[in-house]
Design a protein around this motif. Structure first.
Motif, mmCIF file in Angstrom:
data_model
loop_
_atom_site.group_PDB
_atom_site.id
_atom_site.type_symbol
_atom_site.label_atom_id
_atom_site.label_comp_id
_atom_site.label_asym_id
_atom_site.label_seq_id
_atom_site.Cartn_x
_atom_site.Cartn_y
_atom_site.Cartn_z
ATOM 1 N N ILE A 131 27.574 21.942 -7.241
ATOM 2 C CA ILE A 131 26.431 21.829 -8.148
ATOM 3 C C ILE A 131 25.732 20.492 -7.927
ATOM 4 C CG2 ILE A 131 25.760 21.618 -10.572
ATOM 5 C CD1 ILE A 131 28.005 23.548 -11.268
ATOM 6 N N LYS A 132 26.539 19.419 -7.800
ATOM 7 C CA LYS A 132 25.930 18.109 -7.604
ATOM 8 C C LYS A 132 25.233 18.022 -6.249
ATOM 9 C CE LYS A 132 29.688 15.719 -8.577
ATOM 10 N NZ LYS A 132 30.325 14.414 -8.440
ATOM 11 N N GLU A 133 25.810 18.686 -5.253
ATOM 12 C CA GLU A 133 25.232 18.600 -3.906
ATOM 13 C C GLU A 133 23.864 19.270 -3.812
ATOM 14 O OE1 GLU A 133 29.589 18.500 -1.722
ATOM 15 O OE2 GLU A 133 28.404 20.335 -1.728
ATOM 16 N N THR A 134 23.619 20.260 -4.682
ATOM 17 C CA THR A 134 22.318 20.921 -4.615
ATOM 18 C C THR A 134 21.179 19.932 -4.839
ATOM 19 O OG1 THR A 134 22.394 21.452 -6.969
ATOM 20 C CG2 THR A 134 23.188 23.139 -5.459
ATOM 21 N N ALA A 135 21.490 18.777 -5.478
ATOM 22 C CA ALA A 135 20.449 17.781 -5.757
ATOM 23 C C ALA A 135 19.803 17.272 -4.475
ATOM 24 C CB ALA A 135 21.037 16.610 -6.549
ATOM 25 N N LEU A 136 20.542 17.354 -3.359
ATOM 26 C CA LEU A 136 19.980 16.855 -2.099
ATOM 27 C C LEU A 136 18.836 17.728 -1.602
ATOM 28 C CD1 LEU A 136 23.000 15.515 -0.053
ATOM 29 C CD2 LEU A 136 21.329 14.311 -1.427
ATOM 30 N N GLY A 137 18.665 18.898 -2.217
ATOM 31 C CA GLY A 137 17.525 19.728 -1.867
ATOM 32 C C GLY A 137 16.216 18.961 -1.992
ATOM 33 N N ALA A 138 16.210 17.966 -2.899
ATOM 34 C CA ALA A 138 15.002 17.163 -3.093
ATOM 35 C C ALA A 138 14.591 16.450 -1.801
ATOM 36 C CB ALA A 138 15.223 16.149 -4.214
ATOM 37 N N ILE A 178 30.156 9.881 -15.473
ATOM 38 C CA ILE A 178 29.638 9.329 -14.214
ATOM 39 C C ILE A 178 29.889 10.309 -13.073
ATOM 40 C CG2 ILE A 178 29.913 7.477 -12.515
ATOM 41 C CD1 ILE A 178 30.604 5.611 -14.838
ATOM 42 N N ARG A 179 31.084 10.926 -13.097
ATOM 43 C CA ARG A 179 31.425 11.830 -11.999
ATOM 44 C C ARG A 179 30.675 13.150 -12.071
ATOM 45 N NH1 ARG A 179 36.968 13.116 -10.596
ATOM 46 N NH2 ARG A 179 37.194 13.850 -12.714
ATOM 47 N N SER A 180 30.174 13.489 -13.269
ATOM 48 C CA SER A 180 29.508 14.787 -13.431
ATOM 49 C C SER A 180 28.055 14.779 -12.986
ATOM 50 C CB SER A 180 29.548 15.232 -14.893
ATOM 51 O OG SER A 180 30.868 15.392 -15.318
ATOM 52 N N VAL A 181 27.512 13.594 -12.726
ATOM 53 C CA VAL A 181 26.092 13.501 -12.382
ATOM 54 C C VAL A 181 25.968 13.174 -10.895
ATOM 55 C CG1 VAL A 181 23.995 12.195 -12.828
ATOM 56 C CG2 VAL A 181 25.501 12.788 -14.713
ATOM 57 N N PRO A 182 25.083 13.884 -10.166
ATOM 58 C CA PRO A 182 24.970 13.655 -8.726
ATOM 59 C C PRO A 182 24.613 12.206 -8.406
ATOM 60 C CG PRO A 182 23.684 15.577 -9.377
ATOM 61 C CD PRO A 182 24.168 14.930 -10.626
ATOM 62 N N LEU A 183 25.118 11.728 -7.279
ATOM 63 C CA LEU A 183 24.841 10.354 -6.872
ATOM 64 C C LEU A 183 23.340 10.091 -6.779
ATOM 65 C CD1 LEU A 183 25.684 7.602 -5.881
ATOM 66 C CD2 LEU A 183 25.983 8.552 -3.609
ATOM 67 N N LEU A 184 22.608 11.090 -6.297
ATOM 68 C CA LEU A 184 21.158 10.910 -6.151
ATOM 69 C C LEU A 184 20.504 10.577 -7.497
ATOM 70 C CD1 LEU A 184 18.684 10.930 -4.421
ATOM 71 C CD2 LEU A 184 18.627 13.407 -4.546
#
Lengths: 234, 241
Positions: A164-171, B62-68
């Motif tokens: 789920i977090k990795e999908t953010a890289l779609g930006a 902190i871990r639940s939010v993407p690094l970006l």
């Protein structure tokens, strides 16, 4: 913050749909869920050569998995986005590019989880199945995998929250998933950018935190079950 | 054009600059995130239930939010909250690099604190009981009995975090830090040819990870070889993006 939600909730949820392709949180969810659904079989398939008894096959599989795991996801995304079209002559929209990358990337991680799960199972299980007349494939399918999968569950759940977090890289390539949608909104509301970022963080928190808790619970239950199984009857 | 020709020219120089920034960013954030991780772990050992819960929730958040999202927040959001003087000071410096370093350090620090904590928890209770009954004080027990063992168990996951962290520095390109992938993209924009720059950048990451993987394996072989009962390393949690 409430005001932003009241005014823009639909845009944050589905992006510019139906005027543009589906975006926003909905696209993030679709990417994450379809990513995991597709990455599971890919991971299982990649695990087969990783456990091969034929050395060169195993070495090659290890090399491929090591390569995928040692390169940043962002770089993989750029490879698929810019080089796939050059190599196979077909270019995909950003969302599909993202999905392909996520599936291959997570497939490599899942294959490692699968191998660890299978290796953690006592050898006696396989031996007993074989001596009872099960074939190799049958043993894997009916005896080993069901038990191994249960042991892998905590790791798979945490893999989903990573996904789920990795999908953010779609930006990075302009896929209009949640990250991109919120960033666009922040651009349009200059004074309130911080509030938009806070909402974005909250959205990811709401998606990932429950998974974190579920994973932790499964892990605790798993370690208790393992302890019961290994403790000699007294 | 072969890879060698490509790298020996002007573009090789750009990529080298990018590599240096990547290594700087990785080094700085590795040190800072380790300090943050240790600090969070120590605070979490507090006997106060409410403190434990609060820090635990913070780490999970902190871990639940993407690094970006962290990076974007620290770059576009956080400076707005600073007093004017401090903001001017920040913008007079390499603000992109500093904000990226802060974001990545905090993100990785949360993961490191989880690793350290499961390292601590994997020490059997008997260790501290034996030590206390031998007359060590509570602090001495922690310092001389628990910590050395927990640290040894935590080294392989920490090397894994170092690997993940190095890969994660690539996300700093989103706020214009001229690291390796940023330079690769820049070269692509100049030459309209993606293969060479991306292949070079990829190669660099593979080499860095190979070195760290070998280091981790060597450590497990030598340092953990004679400690069979503690050989089970705790579950590592990848930071990912």
């Amino acid at each position: 913050m409430i005001e932003i939600l009241q005014n823009y909730w639909l845009q944050l949820l589905i992006g510019g749909f139906p005027h543009t392709p589906l975006g926003g949180l909905a696209l993030t969810l679709i990417l994450a869920v379809s990513g995991l659904v597709l990455a599971m079989p890919v991971g299982l398939l990649m695990a087969v050569p990783l456990r091969s008894r034929f050395r060169p096959v195993k070495a090659l599989a290890e090399l491929v998995v090591f390569y995928i795991r040692s390169v940043p996801l962002l770089l993989h995304v750029l490879w698929v986005y810019f080089l796939m079209p050059a190599i196979i002559g077909v270019s995909f929209p950003p969302a599909i590019t993202m999905l392909i990358t996520l599936v291959l990337f997570n497939g490599a991680y899942i294959s490692k989880i699968v191998v660890a799960g299978i290796d953690a199972l006592p050898r006696g299980q396989t031996e007993a199945a074989l001596s009872l007349g099960f074939g190799r494939v049958q043993t894997m399918r009916h005896i080993v995998l069901p038990q191994a999968l249960r042991n892998m569950l905590p790791s798979l759940v945490s893999q989903l929250s990573l996904l789920i977090k990795e999908t953010a890289l779609g930006a990075a390539i302009g896929a209009t998933e949640a990250m991109q949608t919120f960033l666009d909104l922040a651009d349009n509301l200059p004074g309130q950018a911080i509030q938009v970022y806070a909402l974005l963080a909250l959205a990811y928190f709401a998606l990932c935190y429950p998974l974190l808790l579920v994973g932790r619970r499964l892990e605790r239950r798993g370690s208790r079950a393992a302890k019961i199984a290994t403790e000699p009857a007294s | 054009m072969t890879l060698i020709e490509f790298l020996s020219g002007r573009y090789g120089e750009l990529l080298l600059k990018g590599l240096i920034v990547t290594l700087q960013l990785s080094g700085v954030t590795l040190a800072a995130s380790f300090v943050i991780g240790v600090a969070l772990t120590l605070i979490r050992l507090s006997p106060l239930w409410i403190v434990q819960q609060a820090v635990g929730l913070l780490v999970d958040a902190i871990r639940s939010v993407p690094l970006l999202v962290h990076v974007i927040f620290w770059y576009f959001g956080a400076p707005e909250l600073l007093p004017d003087g401090l903001r001017m000071w920040l913008y007079a410096r390499d603000v992109n690099f500093i904000c990226a370093a802060i974001a990545i350090s905090i993100y990785a620090g949360a993961f490191i604190s989880e690793d350290l904590r499961s390292g601590l928890r994997s020490i059997p209770r008997g260790q501290s009981e034996a030590s206390l009954s031998l007359g060590f004080s509570g602090f001495e027990t922690f310092r001389y009995i628990i910590l050395p063992q927990a640290f040894r168990i935590s080294v392989p996951p920490l090397l894994g975090q170092a690997m993940t962290l190095t890969k994660n520095t690539s996300i700093a390109l989103m706020i214009g830090v001229p690291e390796l992938v940023y330079q690769a993209r820049r070269i692509q924009d100049i030459t309209y040819e993606p293969l060479m720059p991306y292949a070079s950048a990829t190669l660099v990451y593979v080499v860095i990870c190979a070195i760290l993987t070998l280091a981790s394996r060597a450590y497990s072989r030598t340092a953990l070889a004679h400690r069979t009962e503690l050989e089970r390393t705790p579950n590592t949690r990848e930071q990912s993006a």
